[in-house]
Write a protein that holds these residues in place. Sequence first.
Motif, PDB file in Angstrom:
ATOM      1  N   LYS A 304      -7.725 -16.259   4.281  1.00  0.00           N
ATOM      2  CA  LYS A 304      -7.067 -16.486   5.586  1.00  0.00           C
ATOM      3  C   LYS A 304      -6.493 -18.108   5.765  1.00  0.00           C
ATOM      4  O   LYS A 304      -5.553 -18.343   6.348  1.00  0.00           O
ATOM      5  CB  LYS A 304      -7.890 -16.147   6.561  1.00  0.00           C
ATOM      6  N   ASP A 305      -7.296 -19.041   5.050  1.00  0.00           N
ATOM      7  CA  ASP A 305      -6.842 -20.225   5.150  1.00  0.00           C
ATOM      8  C   ASP A 305      -5.514 -20.810   4.455  1.00  0.00           C
ATOM      9  O   ASP A 305      -5.139 -21.861   4.750  1.00  0.00           O
ATOM     10  CB  ASP A 305      -7.962 -21.205   4.827  1.00  0.00           C
ATOM     11  N   GLU A 364      -8.931  -9.865  -6.646  1.00  0.00           N
ATOM     12  CA  GLU A 364      -8.679 -10.358  -7.815  1.00  0.00           C
ATOM     13  C   GLU A 364      -7.849 -11.615  -7.787  1.00  0.00           C
ATOM     14  O   GLU A 364      -7.919 -12.485  -8.724  1.00  0.00           O
ATOM     15  CB  GLU A 364      -8.000  -9.347  -8.826  1.00  0.00           C
ATOM     16  N   SER A 365      -6.887 -11.717  -6.893  1.00  0.00           N
ATOM     17  CA  SER A 365      -5.737 -13.079  -6.906  1.00  0.00           C
ATOM     18  C   SER A 365      -6.821 -14.277  -6.596  1.00  0.00           C
ATOM     19  O   SER A 365      -6.259 -15.529  -6.508  1.00  0.00           O
ATOM     20  CB  SER A 365      -5.011 -12.876  -5.635  1.00  0.00           C
ATOM     21  N   VAL A 382      -0.675 -16.835   0.789  1.00  0.00           N
ATOM     22  CA  VAL A 382      -0.417 -15.293   0.845  1.00  0.00           C
ATOM     23  C   VAL A 382      -0.147 -14.914   2.112  1.00  0.00           C
ATOM     24  O   VAL A 382       0.154 -15.991   3.251  1.00  0.00           O
ATOM     25  CB  VAL A 382      -1.875 -14.702   1.089  1.00  0.00           C
ATOM     26  N   CYS A 383       0.644 -13.718   2.493  1.00  0.00           N
ATOM     27  CA  CYS A 383       0.992 -13.244   3.771  1.00  0.00           C
ATOM     28  C   CYS A 383       0.355 -12.018   3.964  1.00  0.00           C
ATOM     29  O   CYS A 383       0.265 -11.056   3.216  1.00  0.00           O
ATOM     30  CB  CYS A 383       2.532 -12.974   3.536  1.00  0.00           C
ATOM     31  N   LEU A 393       1.479 -15.412  -3.339  1.00  0.00           N
ATOM     32  CA  LEU A 393       2.427 -16.196  -3.798  1.00  0.00           C
ATOM     33  C   LEU A 393       1.863 -17.015  -4.782  1.00  0.00           C
ATOM     34  O   LEU A 393       0.860 -17.982  -4.702  1.00  0.00           O
ATOM     35  CB  LEU A 393       3.117 -16.936  -2.868  1.00  0.00           C
ATOM     36  N   LEU A 394       2.565 -17.247  -5.971  1.00  0.00           N
ATOM     37  CA  LEU A 394       1.898 -18.345  -7.151  1.00  0.00           C
ATOM     38  C   LEU A 394       3.300 -18.899  -7.516  1.00  0.00           C
ATOM     39  O   LEU A 394       4.438 -18.645  -7.362  1.00  0.00           O
ATOM     40  CB  LEU A 394       1.455 -17.370  -8.269  1.00  0.00           C
ATOM     41  N   PRO A 395       2.888 -20.100  -8.158  1.00  0.00           N
ATOM     42  CA  PRO A 395       4.037 -20.858  -8.625  1.00  0.00           C
ATOM     43  C   PRO A 395       5.093 -20.294  -9.646  1.00  0.00           C
ATOM     44  O   PRO A 395       4.506 -19.644 -10.546  1.00  0.00           O
ATOM     45  CB  PRO A 395       3.320 -22.343  -9.320  1.00  0.00           C
ATOM     46  N   PHE A 396       6.120 -20.694  -9.906  1.00  0.00           N
ATOM     47  CA  PHE A 396       7.057 -19.776 -10.687  1.00  0.00           C
ATOM     48  C   PHE A 396       7.241 -20.546 -12.215  1.00  0.00           C
ATOM     49  O   PHE A 396       7.282 -21.554 -12.126  1.00  0.00           O
ATOM     50  CB  PHE A 396       8.579 -19.762  -9.944  1.00  0.00           C
ATOM     51  N   LEU A 397       7.122 -19.690 -13.121  1.00  0.00           N
ATOM     52  CA  LEU A 397       7.561 -20.162 -14.433  1.00  0.00           C
ATOM     53  C   LEU A 397       8.480 -19.367 -14.829  1.00  0.00           C
ATOM     54  O   LEU A 397       8.547 -18.092 -14.983  1.00  0.00           O
ATOM     55  CB  LEU A 397       6.400 -20.102 -15.468  1.00  0.00           C
ATOM     56  N   ASN A 398       9.764 -19.712 -15.378  1.00  0.00           N
ATOM     57  CA  ASN A 398      10.987 -18.967 -15.404  1.00  0.00           C
ATOM     58  C   ASN A 398      10.905 -17.969 -16.723  1.00  0.00           C
ATOM     59  O   ASN A 398      11.628 -17.121 -16.902  1.00  0.00           O
ATOM     60  CB  ASN A 398      12.094 -20.088 -15.739  1.00  0.00           C
TER      61      ASN A 398
END
Length: 590
Positions: A304-305, A364-365, A382-383, A393-398
């Motif tokens: 939640k935070d 698990e996230s 998170v949403c 949501l996680l940082p993107f690695l292309n």
Amino acid sequence: MAGTTAAAGRGASMNFWRALLVLWSCCSDTVCRGGPGVNVYLSVEETRRLIGLDAELYYVRNDVVSYYALPFKLLVPGETNSLHFTWHAKSKVEYTLGFQVDNPAVMGMPQANISAQGEIPRKESVFRVDLLCTGTFDSEVAMEMQLNLTINSSKNITVLNFKRRKICFKIDAVHTAPATSTRVFYISVGVCCAVIFLVAIILAVLHLHSMKRVELNDSMSESGSSQGLSQPSTQTTQYLRADTPNNATPVTRSDLKELPGCNPEEERHNGVTQASKKSGYPTLRIEKNDLKSVTLAEAKARVKDVAISRERVTFKDVLQEGTFGRIFHGVLVDEKDPSKEKNVFIKTVKDHASEVQVTMMLTESCKLRGLHHRNLLPINHVCIEDGERPMVLLPFLNWGNLKLFLRQCKLAEANNPQAISQQDLVHMAIQIACGMSYLARREVIHKDLATRNCVIDDSLQVKITDNALSRDLFPMDYHCLGDNENRPVRWMALESLVNNEFSSASDVWAFGVTLWELMTLGQTPYVDIDPFEMAVYLKDGYRIAQPINCPDELFAVMACCWALDRDERPKFQQLVQCLTEFHAALGAYV
């Protein structure tokens, strides 16, 4: 099937012995003080006689004691009744020799052709130890030889314990020739066994063929769904470097400090205490899997935070899709400055996903949440708004998922000048080991380390992720063994399979399999073994075979990770050092 499995197992077992001989000299040695130039080892002839390998097996080499080789209990066959040790010292070293046997009724006390105490010869010589079975029982006897070395100048005593398992057979007093009818019976039984064996081979070949076809289909389907790998397919190839050296340049402490992801200063700022670094790993902590005890409300409360508004998230491309889960490439708008955006991975579920599946994704996230290391990828936000599908949501690695990236490399054209090299693969392994070493110091157990749970960018930076949605996106890697729980059976240590116990040592086992994945460019391990037979297969000592073009030094690292006794497996710090030395040696030849 049984014949094929046994044959494959014997081949893997031989490779396993070969690998252990290399690893014993790589990462398990401790210096014996005093410098008298002591050597104690088994000659090539003796090693070939005991375990069938053409190599010298050193217990002490120039005062360096291999405490990985000493406790290993070599099996002495029934027809072998003596052991031969080669030894010598450059200066005066005194010794005392003693023996212990756990079952004197089966084997008497061993006898040596040297005195119980004396001085080690200055010239290379061989002493013999006779193993005397009583012949009264069929049994296996545990024998231990203790050799105490004393350096007069410093009064330093080094204790060497050599362990052996001797097979003894009962000697019958009367041998009677079988009657003619008995011989006919044995011949009939032999013919029947031959027929059964042929049928088993045919069934095994058919089963292997079908498993390979399923594996190929799975590989193609997963590769087809990897739209998130933005690197063109023309920049990879299926070939690896085979010209690897046999020696490795030693790595100093300063080298390890500069290694990406293993900087002591970085770990200190991230909460790793000096005490834990001095003592290696904390006391081994063992966990059980308990995900099913978490409710959806509890899972949402945990994140939640870090919850944000859905309005800040924009979806772009679908990278992977399973039965009930999806991973997107998305964009996150900065809360304070809407003109600033950053790319993110978005993990979410479809409308028909059950509450249990949503709960497991959120739970698990959180596995890596709150941890900060350059080779880890914890969640950012998170949403979890009511009435909407939850998103992580996680940082993107292309270049996206590491397993799909490796499989694209395998399917690429062979003449590609941008081919991925063996040095690149070892560098990836070092990064994974650094991230896992950090987790071990923080007493965090991953429980599902594999290439499918790693991501990579175009600079070959690798980060370990959680395993949320992995069961859905890689269904061929998980199996249910009748307990209503999908588990990564082919990556699990024996204690995890049998007792559902997980620790940093079981993560080391999974790292060995992950390293095997890297060297095979994303192949599935143990593909021809029934998941229900994995525990028996591992308990019998069988392992995956050495990959093609994989050097012995690298396979040695894998093999050491697969020791049945969790205390005999290396720590991640040792793995980082061994792999770094090997990587440095590769760099000297490129």
